[in-house]
Design a protein around this motif. Structure first.
Motif, PDB file in Angstrom:
ATOM      1  N   SER A   3      50.478 -48.059 -29.280  1.00 50.15           N
ATOM      2  CA  SER A   3      50.299 -48.359 -27.855  1.00 50.15           C
ATOM      3  C   SER A   3      51.093 -47.444 -26.920  1.00 50.15           C
ATOM      4  N   ASP A   4      52.177 -46.839 -27.388  1.00 48.10           N
ATOM      5  CA  ASP A   4      53.010 -46.045 -26.481  1.00 48.10           C
ATOM      6  C   ASP A   4      52.961 -44.542 -26.761  1.00 48.10           C
ATOM      7  N   LEU A   5      51.950 -44.103 -27.472  1.00 44.68           N
ATOM      8  CA  LEU A   5      51.776 -42.680 -27.757  1.00 44.68           C
ATOM      9  C   LEU A   5      50.285 -42.369 -27.628  1.00 44.68           C
ATOM     10  N   PRO A   6      49.882 -41.665 -26.561  1.00 42.90           N
ATOM     11  CA  PRO A   6      48.454 -41.395 -26.370  1.00 42.90           C
ATOM     12  C   PRO A   6      47.887 -40.503 -27.472  1.00 42.90           C
ATOM     13  N   THR A   7      46.619 -40.662 -27.745  1.00 43.86           N
ATOM     14  CA  THR A   7      45.973 -39.914 -28.834  1.00 43.86           C
ATOM     15  C   THR A   7      45.971 -38.410 -28.592  1.00 43.86           C
ATOM     16  N   ASP A   8      46.094 -37.972 -27.355  1.00 48.14           N
ATOM     17  CA  ASP A   8      46.116 -36.533 -27.079  1.00 48.14           C
ATOM     18  C   ASP A   8      47.531 -35.946 -27.130  1.00 48.14           C
ATOM     19  N   ASN A   9      48.524 -36.768 -27.441  1.00 50.55           N
ATOM     20  CA  ASN A   9      49.900 -36.309 -27.564  1.00 50.55           C
ATOM     21  C   ASN A   9      50.037 -35.441 -28.812  1.00 50.55           C
ATOM     22  N   LEU A  10      50.804 -34.381 -28.699  1.00 48.87           N
ATOM     23  CA  LEU A  10      51.023 -33.452 -29.818  1.00 48.87           C
ATOM     24  C   LEU A  10      51.541 -34.160 -31.066  1.00 48.87           C
ATOM     25  N   TYR A  11      52.313 -35.224 -30.884  1.00 43.46           N
ATOM     26  CA  TYR A  11      52.940 -35.909 -32.007  1.00 43.46           C
ATOM     27  C   TYR A  11      52.158 -37.129 -32.492  1.00 43.46           C
ATOM     28  N   TYR A  12      50.988 -37.369 -31.922  1.00 40.41           N
ATOM     29  CA  TYR A  12      50.225 -38.559 -32.307  1.00 40.41           C
ATOM     30  C   TYR A  12      49.823 -38.523 -33.790  1.00 40.41           C
ATOM     31  N   LEU A  13      49.204 -37.438 -34.229  1.00 38.11           N
ATOM     32  CA  LEU A  13      48.751 -37.370 -35.633  1.00 38.11           C
ATOM     33  C   LEU A  13      49.913 -37.403 -36.634  1.00 38.11           C
ATOM     34  N   PRO A  14      51.030 -36.670 -36.384  1.00 36.00           N
ATOM     35  CA  PRO A  14      52.165 -36.826 -37.302  1.00 36.00           C
ATOM     36  C   PRO A  14      52.702 -38.255 -37.332  1.00 36.00           C
ATOM     37  N   ALA A  15      52.700 -38.928 -36.182  1.00 38.65           N
ATOM     38  CA  ALA A  15      53.160 -40.323 -36.144  1.00 38.65           C
ATOM     39  C   ALA A  15      52.233 -41.208 -36.970  1.00 38.65           C
ATOM     40  N   VAL A  16      50.940 -40.995 -36.850  1.00 36.68           N
ATOM     41  CA  VAL A  16      49.969 -41.776 -37.635  1.00 36.68           C
ATOM     42  C   VAL A  16      50.202 -41.531 -39.125  1.00 36.68           C
ATOM     43  N   GLN A  17      50.457 -40.285 -39.508  1.00 36.34           N
ATOM     44  CA  GLN A  17      50.721 -39.985 -40.923  1.00 36.34           C
ATOM     45  C   GLN A  17      51.977 -40.709 -41.410  1.00 36.34           C
ATOM     46  N   MET A  18      53.033 -40.686 -40.622  1.00 32.46           N
ATOM     47  CA  MET A  18      54.264 -41.351 -41.038  1.00 32.46           C
ATOM     48  C   MET A  18      54.050 -42.852 -41.211  1.00 32.46           C
ATOM     49  N   ILE A  19      53.235 -43.419 -40.352  1.00 32.46           N
ATOM     50  CA  ILE A  19      52.942 -44.845 -40.464  1.00 32.46           C
ATOM     51  C   ILE A  19      52.009 -45.094 -41.646  1.00 32.46           C
ATOM     52  N   ALA A  20      51.013 -44.242 -41.835  1.00 29.65           N
ATOM     53  CA  ALA A  20      50.058 -44.408 -42.937  1.00 29.65           C
ATOM     54  C   ALA A  20      50.743 -44.379 -44.299  1.00 29.65           C
ATOM     55  N   TYR A  21      51.774 -43.555 -44.429  1.00 31.33           N
ATOM     56  CA  TYR A  21      52.518 -43.467 -45.688  1.00 31.33           C
ATOM     57  C   TYR A  21      53.716 -44.413 -45.706  1.00 31.33           C
ATOM     58  N   GLN A  22      53.810 -45.243 -44.690  1.00 27.89           N
ATOM     59  CA  GLN A  22      54.887 -46.227 -44.518  1.00 27.89           C
ATOM     60  C   GLN A  22      56.271 -45.593 -44.560  1.00 27.89           C
ATOM     61  N   LEU A  23      56.357 -44.386 -44.000  1.00 24.34           N
ATOM     62  CA  LEU A  23      57.659 -43.765 -43.838  1.00 24.34           C
ATOM     63  C   LEU A  23      58.348 -44.345 -42.616  1.00 24.34           C
TER      64      LEU A  23
END
Length: 76
Positions: free
Chosen positions: A24-44
């Protein structure tokens, strides 16, 4: 780091499908959105209340070490 390890042929297993992750606090067009999704997807890392990633929150030394341990376990 996740992409680097995968590029070296190390098998990492996602724990959460990336398409199910909503931040909710990181827009999808943010440079760090995809790395954040990866960290969450791998439960890091996990989302805080209200699906907040809190990108400006400092990371403590203990949390950094815990993440390093999680990465090592993913590699093994």
């Amino acid at each position: 780091l996740i992409n680097f390890l995968k590029g070296k042929g190390i098998k990492l297993i996602q724990q959460i499908p990336p398409d199910r992750i909503q931040i909710s606090d990181l827009p999808t067009d943010n440079l760090y959105y995809l790395p954040a999704v990866q960290m969450i997807a791998y439960q890091l890392m996990e989302l805080a209340a209200q699906k907040r990633f809190q990108p400006d929150r400092p990371v403590s030394g203990d949390e950094a070490l815990r993440l390093a341990d999680l990465l090592l376990n993913l590699i093994k």
